[in-house]
Design a protein around this motif. Structure first.
Motif, short mmCIF file in Angstrom:
data_model
loop_
_atom_site.label_atom_id
_atom_site.label_comp_id
_atom_site.label_asym_id
_atom_site.label_seq_id
_atom_site.Cartn_x
_atom_site.Cartn_y
_atom_site.Cartn_z
N LEU B 135 0.86 -1.18 0.00
CA LEU B 135 0.00 0.00 0.00
C LEU B 135 0.90 1.23 0.00
O LEU B 135 1.82 1.32 0.81
N ARG B 136 0.64 2.15 -0.90
CA ARG B 136 1.47 3.36 -0.90
C ARG B 136 0.77 4.47 -0.11
O ARG B 136 0.38 5.50 -0.65
N ILE B 137 0.60 4.20 1.15
CA ILE B 137 -0.07 5.17 2.02
C ILE B 137 0.82 5.45 3.21
O ILE B 137 1.35 4.53 3.83
N GLU B 138 1.02 6.73 3.48
CA GLU B 138 1.95 7.10 4.55
C GLU B 138 1.35 6.83 5.94
O GLU B 138 1.95 6.20 6.77
N ASP B 139 0.14 7.35 6.14
CA ASP B 139 -0.48 7.26 7.46
C ASP B 139 -1.53 6.15 7.46
O ASP B 139 -2.70 6.38 7.17
N LEU B 140 -1.10 4.95 7.80
CA LEU B 140 -2.00 3.80 7.69
C LEU B 140 -3.09 3.79 8.76
O LEU B 140 -4.16 3.24 8.57
N THR B 141 -2.78 4.37 9.91
CA THR B 141 -3.71 4.22 11.03
C THR B 141 -4.64 5.42 11.23
O THR B 141 -5.48 5.39 12.12
N SER B 142 -4.50 6.44 10.40
CA SER B 142 -5.31 7.63 10.61
C SER B 142 -6.81 7.31 10.54
O SER B 142 -7.28 6.65 9.62
N GLY B 143 -7.53 7.78 11.54
CA GLY B 143 -8.98 7.58 11.56
C GLY B 143 -9.70 8.81 11.01
O GLY B 143 -10.91 8.91 11.09
N PHE B 144 -8.91 9.73 10.47
CA PHE B 144 -9.46 10.97 9.95
C PHE B 144 -9.60 10.81 8.44
O PHE B 144 -8.64 10.98 7.69
N ARG B 145 -10.80 10.41 8.01
CA ARG B 145 -10.96 10.04 6.61
C ARG B 145 -12.29 10.53 6.05
O ARG B 145 -13.23 10.78 6.79
N ALA B 146 -12.33 10.62 4.74
CA ALA B 146 -13.59 10.90 4.05
C ALA B 146 -13.83 9.80 3.04
O ALA B 146 -12.92 9.38 2.34
N TYR B 147 -15.06 9.29 3.02
CA TYR B 147 -15.41 8.22 2.09
C TYR B 147 -16.57 8.67 1.19
O TYR B 147 -17.49 9.34 1.68
#
Lengths: 132, 233
Positions: B135-147
């Motif tokens: 996965l090319r994602i820096e912050d894997l654990t961030s719960g701050f998201r928009a879907y």
């Protein structure tokens, strides 16, 4: 001294009886009883005819036939434990979704019928705002 | 604006009121607090701060609570959800940057990332999981998201229900569904109260690392074509 065959047959019949008793008393759910009755039947058959193993074991390259019985028994136990965990996972998924669904339903119900929460002022205003 | 803000909360009575207030000031939308079987006054405080409260009757963890919120949002007809933690780490000021990235249509999921936070151990864990999953994602654990709606549908599915954490497993699921994930750098604050739910002690960290590693290994090579094996509910 009684014959070994009688002992194993007796154990098989005992297990089968116990299973039927548990189903009768509603302690054991139907599908599980099928597995256990199968186990009991196998124990009865193999108990009554232990020479079956003597015939089959050489075919699988097992020199000491009773070991085949032990290995098969352990394999079946592992299989049973694995299916139990599968069932538990299925139930866990179901439970989690039910808990979520209940929460969603309660929230939508609250919108229709604002529930008075024991905190006095402000609540009615909040509830009516949510209705808008 | 067809968006709802989801805040999973477990015993966050100390912060939940001010967070709901802050969100309401920044965004004129419904705020849903998913009360994950709290034993304190979280639900009550959230309700009086003007949030809709979903009360889970038993503890499902942060992801289970978030999924409950997403299912609520879908049922209520929302097209977008924003998720944030209840501990005061995430700032509602950053919502617009998440929503803009989502509205532009270039991504189905936007992650508010703050890679500066966290200890060296956490940074190491991230690197490890990035290598493991690709996965090319820096912050894997961030719960701050928009879907967006497509992502919501995937995450509300029974397939997502047995996940225990809102990180690698959720991201893998989104990737398998061929959804586009984008990161937006956002500022974050230190937590006001309590400790992280994902990294509270070394034993739990170990359990988390092991469980997530197994999940990663088991999902190797899975593409988006897998048939859905379960019906809803």
């Amino acid at each position: 001294m009684i014959d070994y065959q009688w002992t194993s047959t007796f154990i098989g019949v005992l297990i089968a009886g116990l299973i039927l008793f548990l189903v009768r008393r509603d302690h054991l759910h139907g599908p599980y009883a099928v597995w256990w009755l199968f186990v009991a039947a196998t124990v009865v058959v193999l108990g009554a005819f232990p020479e079956l193993f003597d015939k089959v074991a050489p075919f699988f390259g097992v020199a000491y036939p009773p070991i085949l019985a032990v290995v098969l028994g352990m394999g079946l136990l592992l299989l049973k434990v694995l299916t139990m965990d599968l069932e538990r996972s299925r139930q866990e998924r179901k439970l989690r979704r039910l808990v979520q669904r209940l929460a969603v339903l309660e929230a939508s119900l609250e919108k229709v019928q604002p529930i008075q929460h024991a905190q006095g002022e402000g609540e009615e205003e909040v509830s009516s705002r949510r209705l808008e | 604006m067809n968006v709802v803000v989801l805040i999973p909360a477990h015993n966050e009575a100390a912060t939940i009121g001010s967070i709901v207030g802050a969100v309401k000031r920044h965004l004129a939308c419904e705020v849903v607090v998913v009360d994950d079987a709290s034993t304190d006054r979280t639900a009550e405080i959230a309700r009086s701060a003007g949030a809709t409260v979903l009360s889970l009757s038993c503890n499902l963890g942060a992801w289970g609570a978030t999924q409950a919120g997403i299912r609520y949002a879908l049922k209520a007809g929302y097209k977008q959800v924003l998720t944030m933690d209840a501990d005061g780490q995430h700032l509602p000021e950053a919502f617009p940057s998440l929503l803009v990235a989502l509205a532009s249509g270039e991504a189905d999921v936007v992650i508010g990332a703050c890679t500066q936070r966290g200890s060296h151990a956490r940074q190491l864990a991230w690197i490890y999981f990035r290598k493991l999953t690709g996965l090319r994602i820096e912050d894997l654990t961030s719960g701050f998201r928009a879907y967006n709606e497509a992502a919501m549908a995937v995450l509300a599915s029974p397939e997502a229900t047995l996940l225990d954490y809102q990180d690698v497993g959720v991201l893998l699921l989104l990737r398998h569904a061929r959804l586009r994930i984008k990161e937006v750098p956002v500022p974050m604050r230190e937590r006001d109260h309590g400790s992280s739910r994902v990294f509270p002690s070394w034993l739990i960290v170990g359990k988390y690392m092991l469980q997530t590693s197994i999940l990663c290994l088991a999902k190797v090579g899975m593409n988006g074509k897998r048939q859905r094996a379960y019906s809803d509910d």
